[in-house]
Write an enzyme that holds these catalytic residues in place. Structure first.
Site, PDB file in Angstrom:
ATOM      1  N   SER A 116       0.718  -1.197  -0.016  1.00 46.10           N
ATOM      2  CA  SER A 116      -0.103  -0.088   0.064  1.00 46.10           C
ATOM      3  C   SER A 116       0.838   1.325  -0.074  1.00 46.10           C
ATOM      4  CB  SER A 116      -0.870   0.111   1.195  1.00 46.10           C
ATOM      5  OG  SER A 116      -1.677   1.209   1.354  1.00 46.10           O
ATOM      6  N   TYR A 175      -3.441  -1.685   9.694  1.00 42.97           N
ATOM      7  CA  TYR A 175      -3.491  -1.846   8.366  1.00 42.97           C
ATOM      8  C   TYR A 175      -2.148  -1.611   7.743  1.00 42.97           C
ATOM      9  CZ  TYR A 175      -4.245  -1.178   3.143  1.00 42.97           C
ATOM     10  OH  TYR A 175      -4.171  -1.353   2.152  1.00 42.97           O
TER      11      TYR A 175
END
Length: 262
Positions: free
Chosen positions: A154, A167
């Site tokens: 990410s 996350y």
């Protein structure tokens, strides 16, 4: 989706002919189009996703001539023993050639508000499932001297977002695993790379209270002044899973319109 798949089929047909692909989160915002394009490229795709409505949409969007190579597996990745059993079944008679660890959950709130159970859940889905999938595929890849592993990381690893601690932690773990696996598995002809998507307009953006303001924020940061599309991710996946990418490993490739240029 069917029209877009047909448009790319002529250029990718045969790239993955005969390859068996395991793809977690395959029916989601970025997975859906990639699954269709891998099918168009000749792959047999074991598409794991827990969302029944998204699975139905993926099946509906799959052209009839490709549907016989789509293997939908509807299951919850938090059930490790069930996942291991399913993977043992999938690899019993033939190896997996490609593993794409894409499934993730994306809670957002201040770090101090997470319970330990919530923190463990993010790790379980985003990291432990990848460990199980990769371990299940490794022996077959090693025996045949060829394999491709892709971990989806990410852009949040750059530190530009708050309230996403578990996350970001999980994606950092996947990046570390990408490099460790690339080093360890390369001698067997197996590559391992990561793809770091930028800010794509998927369900994950629904956490933002001001959609138009967020869109402006994204475009202001990108060098390319358009929103990314799932095809941008699919094209990168197809390249990394091809024979032509056999000398690329241990890399974290940003597909973000030039947001992060480190």
């Amino acid at each position: 989706m069917k029209r877009e798949t047909a448009m790319v089929a002529s250029t990718i047909q045969g790239i993955l002919a005969g390859r068996r692909v395991l793809y977690t989160g395959a029916a989601g915002g970025l997975g859906h189009q990639t699954t269709l394009e891998m099918l168009a490229a000749g792959a047999e795709v074991f598409a794991i996703d827990r969302d029944h409505s998204k699975n139905e949409r993926l099946m509906a969007d799959t052209p009839p001539e490709l549907a016989d190579r789509l293997r939908l597996v509807e299951m919850d990745l938090t059930d490790g023993p069930a996942l291991e059993a399913k993977l043992a079944e999938i690899t019993q008679n033939a190896p997996l050639d490609v593993v794409i660890n894409n499934a993730a959950i994306y809670p957002s709130k201040p770090f101090e508000d997470y319970s330990m159970e919530e923190l463990r859940l993010v790790h379980q889905v985003n990291v432990e499932a990848a460990l199980i999938c990769t371990k299940a595929a490794l022996a077959g890849m090693r025996d045949q001297g060829w394999g491709r592993i892709i971990n989806v990381t990410s852009i949040t690893l750059t530190g530009g977002w708050e309230n996403l601690a578990p996350y970001v932690q999980s994606k950092g773990s996947l990046l570390g695993l990408t490099r460790a696996w690339a080093r360890e598995f390369g001698k067997w002809g197996i590559t391992c790379n990561a793809i770091a998507p930028g800010a794509f307009p998927t369900d994950a953006e629904r956490i933002h209270p001001d959609p138009e303001g967020y869109k402006k924020f994204v475009l202001d940061h990108q060098a390319v002044k358009r929103r990314g599309t799932p095809h941008d991710i699919a094209a990168t996946v197809l390249f990394l899973t091809s024979d032509g990418a056999g000398f690329i490993t241990g890399q974290n490739i940003a597909v973000d319109g030039g947001w992060n240029m480190s």
